[in-house]
Design a protein around this motif. Structure first.
Motif, PDB file in Angstrom:
ATOM      1  N   LYS A 263     -88.489  20.239 -63.225  1.00 17.64           N
ATOM      2  CA  LYS A 263     -87.972  19.531 -64.400  1.00 17.64           C
ATOM      3  C   LYS A 263     -88.289  20.305 -65.682  1.00 17.64           C
ATOM      4  O   LYS A 263     -87.424  20.562 -66.512  1.00 17.64           O
ATOM      5  N   THR A 264     -89.576  20.684 -65.819  1.00 16.97           N
ATOM      6  CA  THR A 264     -89.985  21.404 -67.023  1.00 16.97           C
ATOM      7  C   THR A 264     -89.247  22.729 -67.128  1.00 16.97           C
ATOM      8  O   THR A 264     -88.802  23.136 -68.204  1.00 16.97           O
ATOM      9  N   THR A 265     -89.089  23.361 -65.966  1.00 17.04           N
ATOM     10  CA  THR A 265     -88.365  24.639 -65.950  1.00 17.04           C
ATOM     11  C   THR A 265     -86.959  24.463 -66.505  1.00 17.04           C
ATOM     12  O   THR A 265     -86.514  25.242 -67.348  1.00 17.04           O
TER      13      THR A 265
ATOM     14  N   ALA B 182     -87.918  15.248 -74.268  1.00 12.62           N
ATOM     15  CA  ALA B 182     -89.241  14.670 -74.004  1.00 12.62           C
ATOM     16  C   ALA B 182     -89.611  14.948 -72.558  1.00 12.62           C
ATOM     17  O   ALA B 182     -88.968  14.464 -71.637  1.00 12.62           O
ATOM     18  N   ASP B 183     -90.631  15.778 -72.363  1.00 12.76           N
ATOM     19  CA  ASP B 183     -91.037  16.166 -71.010  1.00 12.76           C
ATOM     20  C   ASP B 183     -92.176  15.273 -70.551  1.00 12.76           C
ATOM     21  O   ASP B 183     -93.307  15.416 -70.984  1.00 12.76           O
ATOM     22  N   GLU B 184     -91.861  14.355 -69.677  1.00 16.89           N
ATOM     23  CA  GLU B 184     -92.820  13.367 -69.180  1.00 16.89           C
ATOM     24  C   GLU B 184     -93.673  12.791 -70.306  1.00 16.89           C
ATOM     25  O   GLU B 184     -94.884  12.942 -70.318  1.00 16.89           O
ATOM     26  N   PRO B 185     -93.033  12.126 -71.267  1.00 12.74           N
ATOM     27  CA  PRO B 185     -93.779  11.677 -72.447  1.00 12.74           C
ATOM     28  C   PRO B 185     -94.841  10.631 -72.118  1.00 12.74           C
ATOM     29  O   PRO B 185     -95.759  10.438 -72.900  1.00 12.74           O
TER      30      PRO B 185
HETATM   31 MG   LIG Z   1     -93.431  19.301 -65.763  1.00  5.05          MG
END
Ligand SMILES: [Mg+2]
Ligand SMILES: Nc1ncnc2c1ncn2[C@@H]1O[C@H](COP(=O)(O)OP(=O)(O)O)[C@@H](O)[C@H]1O
Lengths: 953, 268
Positions: free
Chosen positions: B73-75, B196-199
């Protein structure tokens, strides 16, 4: 069977311990090697500080004996003994030769020799010399010095010679001057190897003065003696010169004499001479190692003790020592070894580097310490871990330092004397131990303090003394030390003021100077701490300046400067100390070099300084002036006389010529310019310039009249007017004080009109000439032409007095300015390492922040600019303040470090700052900053942003 | 006219423009991702994280990127925001391929258009809450006083007007994330994309709920295109569109799928 198990357990236990030890060692080495850069920096700092301390102690200890031995070896003798009971001289001889301090004793006689006497009748009149009976075929009379053949090894130091310096029973040595006279008389060339007839004689006493006939002499005739060498004297400060009265500018009888082997005398011949009043004297050579047995500073005392041993037994004897010369060697060496204290700034800086780098290492391992704590490691175990690393690092550094210092102390002594140095090598164990304990102790304590603050963070709150309380204690302790240092400094300064005179630096003033220097450095360090606090405060407060300079990013920079952690403000103190000590040392170095150059220029006296054989001054002046390119030439007329009981030298000059030719400075005369003073001297034929010292001592002032007596030792006197007070004259050095740099050994001289000396006192010859040239470029070719002249001995000698004791010392040890140069270099290197290390460390810590800014959309260029700007604010500010402070300190300390820098203040030692070098330092610092920050910023690539912001990180 | 008013006018103007956009460009494509692949190559291994993802995001979408931890996901977000470049495939913004931009243009694009919210906040520790919010505005080149007043409004909006002068280490996790949310919106004009990355990843569930509520409230208030990631189903339900990232591929889900028990069990 109970013994079996135990015997098998022991080895396995041992093995167990071994394995554990091995395991620990591998962990330690892994820790050290995983932080290579930091370990290297710690080792570098430790090695540097240890090495410099070791080198100085090994060097001082070894050179002490090396130099004193070499000096004693370079002398012919150290003492001579006269006696008014000549027939008991052999008793003295027997006693002295058995003294443990003595290595050789030689008899010396001084009498006369005659040449070309064979065809003359006893009634032949040959004195006064310029009025001989037969001027076309005259007798030559000259001084004869009788010495045993074996003494040739020792007296050789007095001569420059042509031929083969030996004195076998049918050989003689002839001075160059006498050889020329004999050439004229015999009309054949006298060179080494020529044979010659002579008579060694002593005038029969009680004959009337005035006219002298050959019959007055008992002639001991020697035929077919070989001239083994023709010599000129070098007026070295030796016993032979002292005995014969040839110190300094007055010509030595040795210049016009022969040296004759004592062994050639039959005892009956010697008896005749002794009956006629020829007195033997004893020359005493000592053993160098015994001389320094009680310490080098007591060498003269050892010699004096020998004198006392002799005179206590033989009341009729008189011992004359070469004490001044030996003492000046001791003083000069003492000065250079004491001046090693000027190296302390670089040691301080390197110790700081060690402290900082060990702190950084521990900081970086904060997490590791935390994990160890969580895993249940006891504080002592953590401390043990760090301690064992410390032991390993210290051990490595110690071994390197030791080897390096033995090597370096040899190199410092000069490669020419490399093997000599190692032959004398002495390792002062106790001072090396002390140095080790101090340096490693500082490292250990600073490491533990840092470590302790981590480990005991939880406990801290419950301390009885609150942080505020501790701060108050720190503050009062700080103020206490500060006041203590100031008080100590003022006391020492007052002491120092009393102990110095204006001209020469005594040994005691050197020691005081060392103490003052140490106190001063302590004061500087504390003041710099204050300056650092103030500076950091100022940097926070000048926000408007940042926004003026860097409009958009000023907010970020200001925030970074304000921040309590990961801030460059931790650079301030170190950089302040480093840059101020650097500029301090550099300012001293450049001032000293400038002073040395100025002094050389002044002592040279004029464009050309010409040393000649004794020659008629006015005709030689004309001869010089005929050379193309020479404007004016001027000879110095000189003679000795007395004022009160003081022996003085009179220097007769043409004042107006001297004004033109001489390189006068504004402090040459007291309260008057050279122009005024010399014009005044010119207008008054009986005017004289005396030293301010003499005026004060005798209570005279300008325009009073004063008697000078005893010209040439004759009872006569003349009255003069004191025209002005002179401090020093170009080419002649101080008017007061022994001026060994210009080869003048009389305490006092006066400057006067040459006409008095030439018209009233009949001085016509001289050996020192000054000349000016019209074009400085042509000076080398003019020099060549001058050297072609027969009279000239040397022109513009590189060393004005090659026998100056300082030059002897410099064969073995570097001069003070070199010590300062090395110190400057090292501080610079350490500062560069420090800047590199710290900026790297701080920027490493901030990587995450920079990554975030980039993620938010900040342009890398902008970030880079911000980092540069922020760093440069610190570097420039600290450099500016540090240099300012350092130069100020140099100015303030110049007064009391003088004794360590110079022996005599012929040219006033003033602060001289080389702005190009200072600028260069700033450039080096900035360049280092640029380089160290660049390496970090370049690493901040795209992938780095992601990595820095990843959670798993 | 005070800066405050000026800002308000600007906000009004942005809203107006956004509304216009909404009508004119509604259902117009904003981000198009085509066959995106990302492979991490390290000496030890070759990790194919994304193996050909394609999807389109329209302006105003609230997209949830759902996937287990380590699914990439972050990638994917890093690729979308231009922090990283793909191994192959293409990302288009308004039809313009990202790779055609220079590095400087990408930084500029990010500065103007994208607001970030990270799982672990990433606040500047030596900045106060207010100053943290101010930082994007300052980077955009706005004056300090203007940034201050804009940020103050934003920080009030996330309910921290009494904490403006607190430093991050004086704030709770929830408060930190609120500051981060305020910071993500601190651009004039407002950013077009909120990432928003896993806020809520490091927050407890109650705080997490209120944070999600805040993010979604703000995004709908300003009609921002929003992409957030999560590995929790109930958070995903808040989105209008849901992309499931599994085995390096994207599957589009409808919110109703999440109520389907059998579908959920097939995910696990
Ligand atoms: Mg991540
Ligand atoms: N810079 C990188 N280098 C190598 N592997 C990486 C890098 N970033 C992420 N990965 C790997 O790629 C996979 C996906 O990571 P990530 O995108 O962070 O997943 P998520 O955000 O869904 O938890 C993980 O297995 C992770 O270890």
């Amino acid at each position: 069977m109970t013994s079996l198990p135990s015997s098998s357990i022991v080895p396995s236990r041992l093995r167990y311990y071994f394995r554990r030890l091995f395991f620990h060692l591998t962990i330690i080495f892994k820790n050290i090697s995983s932080r290579k850069l930091n370990s290297l920096i710690v080792i570098f700092g430790l090695v540097f500080s240890l090495t410099s301390l070791f080198v100085s102690s090994i060097w001082i200890e070894t050179n002490k004996s090396l130099i004193s031995d070499q000096y004693i070896e370079s002398l012919d003798y150290e003492m001579y003994i006269t006696s008014y009971m000549p027939y008991r001289m052999n008793e003295i001889y027997e006693f002295v030769i058995s003294d443990p301090l003595v290595s050789h004793v030689d008899y010396i006689y001084q009498t006369e020799a005659l040449f070309n006497f064979e065809d003359k009748s006893p009634e032949y009149r040959f004195f006064p010399e310029n009025n001989q009976e037969d001027p076309s075929n005259p007798i030559s009379i000259t001084s004869a010095i009788l010495l045993p053949s074996s003494s040739i090894d020792r007296i050789g130091v007095n001569f420059n010679f042509e031929g083969n310096l030996s004195l076998r029973s049918n050989e003689i040595l002839i001075s160059d001057l006498e050889a020329r006279e004999l050439e004229r008389i015999y009309n054949r060339s006298i060179v080494p190897g020529t044979t010659i007839n002579l008579a060694v004689t002593k005038r029969i006493p009680y004959t009337d003065g005035g006219e002298v006939y050959l019959k007055y002499f008992d002639l001991n005739i020697y035929s077919n003696f070989t001239v083994s060498a023709i010599y000129t004297t070098n007026s070295a400060r030796t016993i032979l010169n002292k005995l014969l009265g040839g110190f300094g500018s007055s010509p030595s009888p040795l210049d016009d004499s022969i040296i004759f082997p004592l062994e050639a005398f039959s005892s009956s011949d010697l008896y005749t001479l002794e009956r006629n009043g020829l007195l033997p004297k004893l020359l005493v050579k000592t053993r160098a190692d015994k001389m320094r047995e009680n310490g080098i500073s007591l060498m003269v005392d050892s010699l004096a003790a020998l004198r006392d041993r002799v005179t206590a037994r033989f009341y009729f004897s008189n011992c004359i020592l070469l004490d001044d010369e030996i003492q000046s060697m001791v003083d000069e060496y003492g000065r250079i070894s004491k001046s090693l204290v000027l190296f302390i700034p670089s040691i301080i800086v390197s110790v700081l580097l060690v402290i900082v780098s060990s702190n950084i290492t521990i900081n970086q391992r904060r997490e590791e310490v935390g994990i160890l704590r969580v895993k249940g490691a006891l504080p002592y175990q953590i401390i043990l871990l760090f301690f064992s690393e410390f032991v390993v690092l210290s051990f490595i550094s110690l071994v390197i330092s030791f080897g390096l210092s033995i090597l370096l102390s040899g190199i410092l002594t000069g490669t020419a004397n490399f093997s000599l140095f190692y032959g004398y090598l002495q390792i002062p164990v106790s001072s090396i131990e002390l140095n080790t304990i101090i340096v490693l102790g500082i490292y250990l304590v600073s490491m533990f303090l840092k470590l302790y603050s981590f480990i005991s963070q939880e406990v801290k709150e419950s301390f009885i003394i609150s942080t505020r309380g501790r701060k108050a204690i720190n503050k009062s302790l700080f103020i206490f030390i500060f006041i203590l240092l100031i008080v100590g400094f003022i006391f020492e300064l007052l002491d120092f003021k009393e102990s110095t005179d204006n001209y020469s630096r005594s040994f005691s003033s050197m020691i005081l100077s060392v103490r003052l220097f140490l106190l001063f450095i302590g004061l500087c360090l504390i003041s710099l701490y204050l300056v650092a606090l103030i500076l950091n405060f100022i940097l926070i407060k000048i926000k408007p300046i940042y926004s003026l300079l860097l409009k958009k990013s000023s907010f970020f920079i200001h925030k970074n400067i304000q921040r309590p952690r990961k801030s460059f403000s931790s650079l301030t103190l170190f950089l302040l100390i480093a840059s101020s000590l650097l500029s301090f040392t550099l300012a001293l170095q450049t001032s000293l070099l400038k002073n040395i150059a100025d002094e050389q220029y002044y002592l040279q006296g004029a464009d050309l300084r010409i040393i000649s054989h004794s020659t008629n001054i006015s005709s030689f002046e004309e001869k010089i002036e005929r050379i193309n390119g020479i404007e004016q030439a001027m000879g110095i007329y000189s003679t000795t006389a007395k004022i009160a009981s003081l022996t003085i030298e009179l220097f007769g000059v043409d004042p107006l010529k001297y004004l033109d030719i001489g390189r006068w400075i504004d402090v040459s005369f007291v309260n008057s310019s050279a122009l005024e003073a010399l014009q005044k001297l010119d207008s008054d034929p009986f005017g004289i310039c005396i030293s301010d010292y003499l005026a004060e001592r005798l209570g005279f002032s300008i325009d009073q009249s004063i008697y000078i007596s005893d010209f040439f030792g004759r009872a006569s006197f003349l009255s003069f007017n004191i025209s002005s007070l002179i401090r020093s004259a170009p080419g002649l050095g101080f008017a007061h004080g022994v001026n060994s740099k210009v080869g003048r050994y009389v305490e006092e001289y006066i400057l006067l009109n040459k006409d008095i000396l030439s018209n009233y006192l009949g001085v016509s010859n001289g050996t020192l000439f000054f000349a000016s040239v019209s074009e400085p470029k042509k000076i080398e070719s003019i020099k060549e032409q001058l050297l072609q002249l027969d009279e000239v001995v040397s022109v513009n000698p590189e060393k004005i007095n090659p026998n100056y004791i300082g030059y002897f010392i410099l064969q073995f040890v570097p001069d003070v300015w070199a010590i300062l140069t090395i110190s400057v270099t090292f501080i610079l290197i350490i500062s560069v390492v420090y800047i590199f290390m710290s900026t790297n460390y701080i920027l490493q810590q901030r990587r995450e922040e920079y990554a975030l800014l980039l993620a938010l959309g900040a342009n890398p260029k902008k970030v880079r600019k911000m980092i540069f700007f922020e760093l440069n604010i610190y570097i420039l500010f600290t450099l500016f303040f540090g240099m300012f402070f350092g130069i100020l300190s140099a100015l303030g300390s110049l007064y009391f470090v003088k004794p360590l820098l110079i022996t005599q203040e012929i040219i006033p030692l003033r602060l001289h700052v080389n702005s190009i070098l200072m600028l260069l330092i700033i450039v080096v610092f900035l360049f280092t900053t640029l380089l160290s920050s660049l390496s970090i910023i370049r690493a901040q690539t795209k992938t780095d942003i992601i990595n820095e912001l990843r959670i798993e990180k | 006219m005070t800066y405050n008013n000026l800002y308000k006018n600007q906000v009004d103007l942005t809203i107006l423009i956004s509304v216009l956009y909404y009508f004119i460009l509604m259902s117009t494509e904003f981000i198009r991702v085509e066959n995106l692949c990302k492979t991490y190559i390290s000496p030890a291994e070759r990790l194919e994280v994304l193996r050909g993802c394609s999807f389109t995001i329209f302006s105003g979408d609230v997209v949830c990127l759902l996937g287990v931890s380590g699914s990439g996901k972050t990638t994917l977000l890093n690729l979308i925001s231009g922090l990283d470049s793909p191994t192959s495939g293409e990302i288009y913004y308004d039809g313009v391929p990202l790779h055609s931009l220079t590095l400087d243009q990408i930084y500029d694009f990010r500065l103007k258009n994208i607001g970030f919210i990270f799982q672990d906040f990433h606040l500047l520790e030596h900045f106060t809450a207010l100053e943290n919010v101010m930082s994007p505005l300052l980077l955009q080149g706005h004056s300090e006083s203007f940034s201050r007043s804009v940020s103050f409004d934003l920080i009030s909006r996330v309910g921290l007007s009494d904490k403006v002068d607190s430093y991050p280490d004086q704030l709770s996790s929830g408060q930190k994330q609120r500051v981060a949310i305020a910071r993500s919106l601190a651009k004039v004009p407002l950013p077009r994309l909120l990432i928003a990355d896993e806020p809520t990843g490091t927050l407890d569930s109650r705080t997490g709920d209120s944070i999600m509520e805040l993010i979604l409230g703000l995004s709908s208030e300003h009609n921002l295109t929003t992409i957030f990631t999560t590995h929790e189903l109930f958070v995903a339900k808040l989105a209008s569109r849901i992309f499931l990232l599994r085995d390096g591929k994207i599957t589009s889900l409808s919110p109703s799928d999440l109520n389907n028990e059998s579908f959920i069990s097939s995910l696990v």
